[in-house]
Design a protein around this motif. Structure first.
Motif, PDB file in Angstrom:
ATOM      1  N   SER A  63       0.848  -1.287   0.077  1.00 21.55           N
ATOM      2  CA  SER A  63      -0.009   0.044   0.095  1.00 21.55           C
ATOM      3  C   SER A  63       0.873   1.269   0.047  1.00 21.55           C
ATOM      4  N   ASP A  64       1.765   1.324   0.815  1.00 18.69           N
ATOM      5  CA  ASP A  64       2.752   2.541   0.843  1.00 18.69           C
ATOM      6  C   ASP A  64       3.604   2.801  -0.632  1.00 18.69           C
ATOM      7  N   GLU A  65       3.944   1.717  -1.389  1.00 18.01           N
ATOM      8  CA  GLU A  65       4.273   1.829  -2.670  1.00 18.01           C
ATOM      9  C   GLU A  65       3.264   2.374  -3.576  1.00 18.01           C
ATOM     10  N   TYR A  66       2.139   1.887  -3.528  1.00 17.87           N
ATOM     11  CA  TYR A  66       0.794   2.331  -4.170  1.00 17.87           C
ATOM     12  C   TYR A  66       0.787   3.728  -4.148  1.00 17.87           C
ATOM     13  N   ASP A  68       2.650   6.077  -2.671  1.00 16.83           N
ATOM     14  CA  ASP A  68       3.656   6.978  -3.537  1.00 16.83           C
ATOM     15  C   ASP A  68       3.514   7.189  -4.802  1.00 16.83           C
ATOM     16  N   PHE A  69       3.368   5.997  -5.623  1.00 19.16           N
ATOM     17  CA  PHE A  69       3.194   6.010  -7.102  1.00 19.16           C
ATOM     18  C   PHE A  69       2.346   6.975  -7.669  1.00 19.16           C
ATOM     19  N   ILE A  70       1.181   6.749  -6.977  1.00 26.09           N
ATOM     20  CA  ILE A  70      -0.140   7.398  -7.503  1.00 26.09           C
ATOM     21  C   ILE A  70      -0.171   9.062  -7.231  1.00 26.09           C
ATOM     22  N   ARG A  71       0.362   9.216  -6.142  1.00 26.75           N
ATOM     23  CA  ARG A  71       0.202  10.476  -5.658  1.00 26.75           C
ATOM     24  C   ARG A  71       1.315  11.516  -5.673  1.00 26.75           C
ATOM     25  N   GLU A 103      -3.315   9.036   4.907  1.00 25.44           N
ATOM     26  CA  GLU A 103      -2.729  10.345   5.901  1.00 25.44           C
ATOM     27  C   GLU A 103      -1.461  11.103   5.055  1.00 25.44           C
ATOM     28  N   LYS A 104      -0.511  10.460   4.963  1.00 27.42           N
ATOM     29  CA  LYS A 104       0.846  10.987   4.432  1.00 27.42           C
ATOM     30  C   LYS A 104       0.587  11.676   3.334  1.00 27.42           C
ATOM     31  N   HIS A 105      -0.031  11.236   2.309  1.00 31.12           N
ATOM     32  CA  HIS A 105      -0.226  12.190   1.183  1.00 31.12           C
ATOM     33  C   HIS A 105      -1.299  12.989   1.169  1.00 31.12           C
ATOM     34  N   ALA A 106      -2.145  13.038   2.032  1.00 27.29           N
ATOM     35  CA  ALA A 106      -3.230  14.055   2.196  1.00 27.29           C
ATOM     36  C   ALA A 106      -2.688  15.205   2.938  1.00 27.29           C
ATOM     37  N   LEU A 123      -7.835  12.525   8.882  1.00 25.00           N
ATOM     38  CA  LEU A 123      -8.503  11.055   9.240  1.00 25.00           C
ATOM     39  C   LEU A 123      -8.468  10.471   7.834  1.00 25.00           C
ATOM     40  N   GLY A 124      -7.626   9.497   7.292  1.00 24.23           N
ATOM     41  CA  GLY A 124      -7.901   8.911   6.070  1.00 24.23           C
ATOM     42  C   GLY A 124      -7.547   7.607   5.875  1.00 24.23           C
ATOM     43  N   ALA A 125      -7.139   6.988   5.057  1.00 18.76           N
ATOM     44  CA  ALA A 125      -7.187   5.431   4.538  1.00 18.76           C
ATOM     45  C   ALA A 125      -6.655   4.502   5.603  1.00 18.76           C
ATOM     46  N   ASP A 126      -5.507   5.072   6.179  1.00 18.26           N
ATOM     47  CA  ASP A 126      -4.889   4.379   7.182  1.00 18.26           C
ATOM     48  C   ASP A 126      -5.795   4.194   8.690  1.00 18.26           C
TER      49      ASP A 126
END
Length: 225
Positions: A63-66, A68-71, A103-106, A123-126
């Motif tokens: 999920s982290d790779e995903y 980072d890739f899309i955002r 949350e990271k990319h938000a 408050l996000g996907a994680d």
């Protein structure tokens, strides 16, 4: 994250992210390039989140790779809007970002928009785990975390699906018009503009202070939601 709400969906970032999702599907999951969109669409429609949809479709990935890739590449599209910042700063209530992005990319997006300090947190996907907007358990978890009753909460969204869930729980709902609502319905842009929906208390075009004070005056201290 917050597409169509804190920044205009027409700025190209949403299309950029979606193209990145299709590239991820092709490069990392082995989906033929000409089949990515057709594979993605029903999975997203079922789950309202691309990551969750791909997992439902049987794809395995980090999920982290995903994320980072899309955002990646947000800096090209997300720019500060002083009027949005003024609006958020003027609202006396505590404000949270509730998003299907992680949350990271938000937070990185909020930083690009110069809005990170306008919110109590993200408050996000994680945080939501197996759920996502508009799942009711996601809403209940958020309300519990922030210590608020639905009846004392207002939700700003460009998604009718999400606002319908919010309204069913007793929240005040503010629709910010964008093409998201058209993707969720059969309406054309012109017909949707004046379309009433029982889940929507107030409709505005942009989150600017003058619009909010004109259409949602109850958000200020002398009013109650």
């Amino acid at each position: 994250m917050a597409k169509g709400t804190l920044y205009p969906i027409e700025n190209g970032y949403e299309d950029h992210v979606r193209d990145n999702i299709f590239r991820f599907m092709h490069q990392k999951l082995g989906v033929p390039q000409d089949q990515c969109k057709a594979t993605w669409r029903p999975l997203f429609a079922k789950t309202n989140q691309s990551l969750k949809g791909l997992r439902v479709g049987g794809y395995k990935f980090d999920s982290d790779e995903y994320w980072d890739f899309i955002r990646g590449g947000r800096e090209e599209y997300l720019k500060p809007d002083p009027q949005v910042r003024e609006c958020l700063k003027a609202l006396p209530q505590k404000k949270w970002v509730f998003t299907n992005c992680n949350e990271k990319h938000a937070r990185l997006a909020l930083k690009s928009l110069d809005l990170l300090d306008c919110f109590e947190g993200v408050l996000g996907a994680d945080f939501m785990g197996e759920n996502a907007k508009p799942d009711a358990p996601a809403f209940y978890k958020v309300l519990q975390h922030i210590g608020a009753e639905a009846s004392s909460t207002a939700m700003f969204e460009d998604s009718l699906r999400n606002l319908r869930q919010a309204k069913s729980l007793g929240m005040m709902t503010v629709l910010i018009q964008s093409k998201t609502m058209l993707e969720e319905t059969d309406y054309t842009l012109e017909s949707a503009k004046g379309l009433p929906d029982p889940a929507v208390d107030v409709t505005i075009s942009v989150p600017h202070l003058s619009d909010l004070k004109a259409h949602v005056p109850q958000l200020w201290p002398h009013h109650k939601i």
